[in-house]
Design a protein around this motif. Structure first.
Motif, PDB file in Angstrom:
ATOM      1  N   TYR A 239       0.832  -1.203   0.000  1.00  0.00           N
ATOM      2  CA  TYR A 239       0.000   0.000   0.000  1.00  0.00           C
ATOM      3  C   TYR A 239       0.871   1.260   0.000  1.00  0.00           C
ATOM      4  O   TYR A 239       0.603   2.215  -0.736  1.00  0.00           O
ATOM      5  CB  TYR A 239      -0.915  -0.001   1.215  1.00  0.00           C
ATOM      6  CG  TYR A 239      -1.869   1.168   1.248  1.00  0.00           C
ATOM      7  CD1 TYR A 239      -3.116   1.088   0.626  1.00  0.00           C
ATOM      8  CD2 TYR A 239      -1.531   2.363   1.864  1.00  0.00           C
ATOM      9  CE1 TYR A 239      -3.986   2.163   0.633  1.00  0.00           C
ATOM     10  CE2 TYR A 239      -2.390   3.438   1.875  1.00  0.00           C
ATOM     11  CZ  TYR A 239      -3.620   3.331   1.264  1.00  0.00           C
ATOM     12  OH  TYR A 239      -4.465   4.403   1.267  1.00  0.00           O
ATOM     13  N   THR A 240       1.904   1.269   0.831  1.00  0.00           N
ATOM     14  CA  THR A 240       2.780   2.441   0.886  1.00  0.00           C
ATOM     15  C   THR A 240       3.524   2.627  -0.426  1.00  0.00           C
ATOM     16  O   THR A 240       3.728   3.755  -0.882  1.00  0.00           O
ATOM     17  CB  THR A 240       3.793   2.279   2.033  1.00  0.00           C
ATOM     18  OG1 THR A 240       3.110   1.878   3.215  1.00  0.00           O
ATOM     19  CG2 THR A 240       4.513   3.581   2.304  1.00  0.00           C
ATOM     20  N   LEU A 241       3.944   1.518  -1.058  1.00  0.00           N
ATOM     21  CA  LEU A 241       4.640   1.626  -2.332  1.00  0.00           C
ATOM     22  C   LEU A 241       3.708   2.151  -3.421  1.00  0.00           C
ATOM     23  O   LEU A 241       4.112   2.970  -4.261  1.00  0.00           O
ATOM     24  CB  LEU A 241       5.202   0.254  -2.730  1.00  0.00           C
ATOM     25  CG  LEU A 241       6.264   0.242  -3.829  1.00  0.00           C
ATOM     26  CD1 LEU A 241       7.474   1.060  -3.400  1.00  0.00           C
ATOM     27  CD2 LEU A 241       6.689  -1.193  -4.135  1.00  0.00           C
ATOM     28  N   VAL A 242       2.451   1.702  -3.412  1.00  0.00           N
ATOM     29  CA  VAL A 242       1.465   2.230  -4.362  1.00  0.00           C
ATOM     30  C   VAL A 242       1.235   3.717  -4.117  1.00  0.00           C
ATOM     31  O   VAL A 242       1.129   4.509  -5.070  1.00  0.00           O
ATOM     32  CB  VAL A 242       0.139   1.438  -4.259  1.00  0.00           C
ATOM     33  CG1 VAL A 242      -0.972   2.129  -5.047  1.00  0.00           C
ATOM     34  CG2 VAL A 242       0.327   0.019  -4.759  1.00  0.00           C
ATOM     35  N   PHE A 243       1.168   4.109  -2.854  1.00  0.00           N
ATOM     36  CA  PHE A 243       1.005   5.526  -2.517  1.00  0.00           C
ATOM     37  C   PHE A 243       2.196   6.336  -3.032  1.00  0.00           C
ATOM     38  O   PHE A 243       2.023   7.421  -3.601  1.00  0.00           O
ATOM     39  CB  PHE A 243       0.870   5.684  -1.006  1.00  0.00           C
ATOM     40  CG  PHE A 243       0.673   7.095  -0.558  1.00  0.00           C
ATOM     41  CD1 PHE A 243      -0.602   7.634  -0.455  1.00  0.00           C
ATOM     42  CD2 PHE A 243       1.750   7.895  -0.233  1.00  0.00           C
ATOM     43  CE1 PHE A 243      -0.786   8.938  -0.049  1.00  0.00           C
ATOM     44  CE2 PHE A 243       1.578   9.204   0.178  1.00  0.00           C
ATOM     45  CZ  PHE A 243       0.297   9.724   0.274  1.00  0.00           C
ATOM     46  N   ALA A 244       3.415   5.805  -2.838  1.00  0.00           N
ATOM     47  CA  ALA A 244       4.614   6.507  -3.314  1.00  0.00           C
ATOM     48  C   ALA A 244       4.605   6.626  -4.831  1.00  0.00           C
ATOM     49  O   ALA A 244       4.909   7.687  -5.389  1.00  0.00           O
ATOM     50  CB  ALA A 244       5.868   5.770  -2.840  1.00  0.00           C
ATOM     51  N   PHE A 245       4.253   5.530  -5.521  1.00  0.00           N
ATOM     52  CA  PHE A 245       4.184   5.572  -6.981  1.00  0.00           C
ATOM     53  C   PHE A 245       3.150   6.589  -7.450  1.00  0.00           C
ATOM     54  O   PHE A 245       3.409   7.353  -8.391  1.00  0.00           O
ATOM     55  CB  PHE A 245       3.841   4.187  -7.524  1.00  0.00           C
ATOM     56  CG  PHE A 245       3.461   4.186  -8.976  1.00  0.00           C
ATOM     57  CD1 PHE A 245       4.431   4.290  -9.963  1.00  0.00           C
ATOM     58  CD2 PHE A 245       2.128   4.101  -9.364  1.00  0.00           C
ATOM     59  CE1 PHE A 245       4.072   4.310 -11.310  1.00  0.00           C
ATOM     60  CE2 PHE A 245       1.769   4.116 -10.690  1.00  0.00           C
ATOM     61  CZ  PHE A 245       2.742   4.216 -11.663  1.00  0.00           C
TER      62      PHE A 245
END
Length: 280
Positions: A239-245
């Motif tokens: 989820y955090t990686l998707v948010f960063a992307f």
């Protein structure tokens, strides 16, 4: 379309940057620290209280007796800790992710601005308070839209379309505002919203569908209780990686649009004498 795809691939490449990887792992570190602190101070009391509640409830007592009859008496002792973990983890995750979101978005905007647009002037068109109010208002509208649209979810195709569309609209409004808050003036931000709404909304919808991936892992963690301690941290990281992307994608797109807009405005006008004259 070229700017849309260029921003996409740049966002993918930036996800491999050490600082972005660290920010994506930060929620896991904070979650471990928070869970460890709460467990150190409150675990024993919480387990004892939940165990007494289970014993005092008639239907739960019947359930535990059934477990004993089935030869799973050990599961009775694990039931109280599992209930505490299932109850506390969502609250910890929400608090940690909100905290990281406040830190991550400005850090990613600064990273893109410093590395790709170092000469782009920062006009500070929106304060932190105004950005928070904008995000809160947009979130409130999205929640209202979700609640109103719930009856339509009973129609099979719409449950796969309406929630991502609503969250995509929310993502487009919040991410675009945050990407431009520091660099653009208020007028420039409005022009970007107005002139590129279609592409920005498409980006929001795409990231809305990407945001469904952690939910699948999260649901698997609730279904497979034994794998809960592993699957839930994985879901948080995804989820955090998707948010960063998502933040990187919007930042690359919006700052590129802003740079092109200013370059076009600063281009010297062709003198009247140099313009070709049409003969009568």
């Amino acid at each position: 379309m070229s700017l849309f795809l260029d921003s996409f691939w740049r966002a993918v490449a930036y996800c491999l940057h050490p600082r972005v990887i660290f920010l994506s792992l930060l929620p896991l570190l904070l979650l471990i620290l928070a869970a460890g602190g709460l467990g150190y101070f409150f675990w024993d009391d919480a387990v004892n209280n939940v165990f007494l509640w289970l014993e005092s409830s008639e239907w739960l007592a019947s359930f535990t007796r059934w477990l004993q009859d089935m030869g799973m008496a050990g599961l009775k002792n694990a039931l109280a800790p599992l209930l505490i973990i299932f109850a506390v983890t969502p609250l910890l995750v929400v608090v940690v992710l909100l905290f990281v979101a406040l830190l991550m978005t400005p850090a990613l905007v600064n990273l893109v601005g410093r590395r790709r647009f170092p000469a782009l002037e920062r006009k500070h068109g929106a304060s932190f308070l105004r950005g928070a109010l904008w995000s809160f208002g947009s979130m409130l509208l999205a929640v209202v839209a979700l609640v109103v649209s719930i009856p339509l979810w009973l129609i099979p195709p719409l449950i796969l379309l309406l929630p991502p569309l609503i969250w995509g609209w929310l993502t487009y409004r919040v991410m675009t505002f945050d990407a431009l808050a520091d660099h653009a003036s208020e007028d420039e931000r409005r022009r970007v919203f107005r002139g590129h709404r279609r592409w920005l909304l498409l980006m929001g919808i795409a990231t809305g569908y990407l945001g469904a991936a952690p939910s699948v892992v999260w649901a698997s963690g609730w279904f497979f209780a034994a794998a809960f301690p592993i699957l839930i941290p994985v879901a948080i990281w995804i989820y955090t990686l998707v948010f960063a992307f998502s933040s990187l994608w919007f930042t690359h797109y919006c700052l590129a649009v802003l740079a092109q807009m200013r370059q076009h405005e600063q281009a010297p006008a062709v003198p009247a004498a140099a313009q070709p004259q049409l003969l009568p």
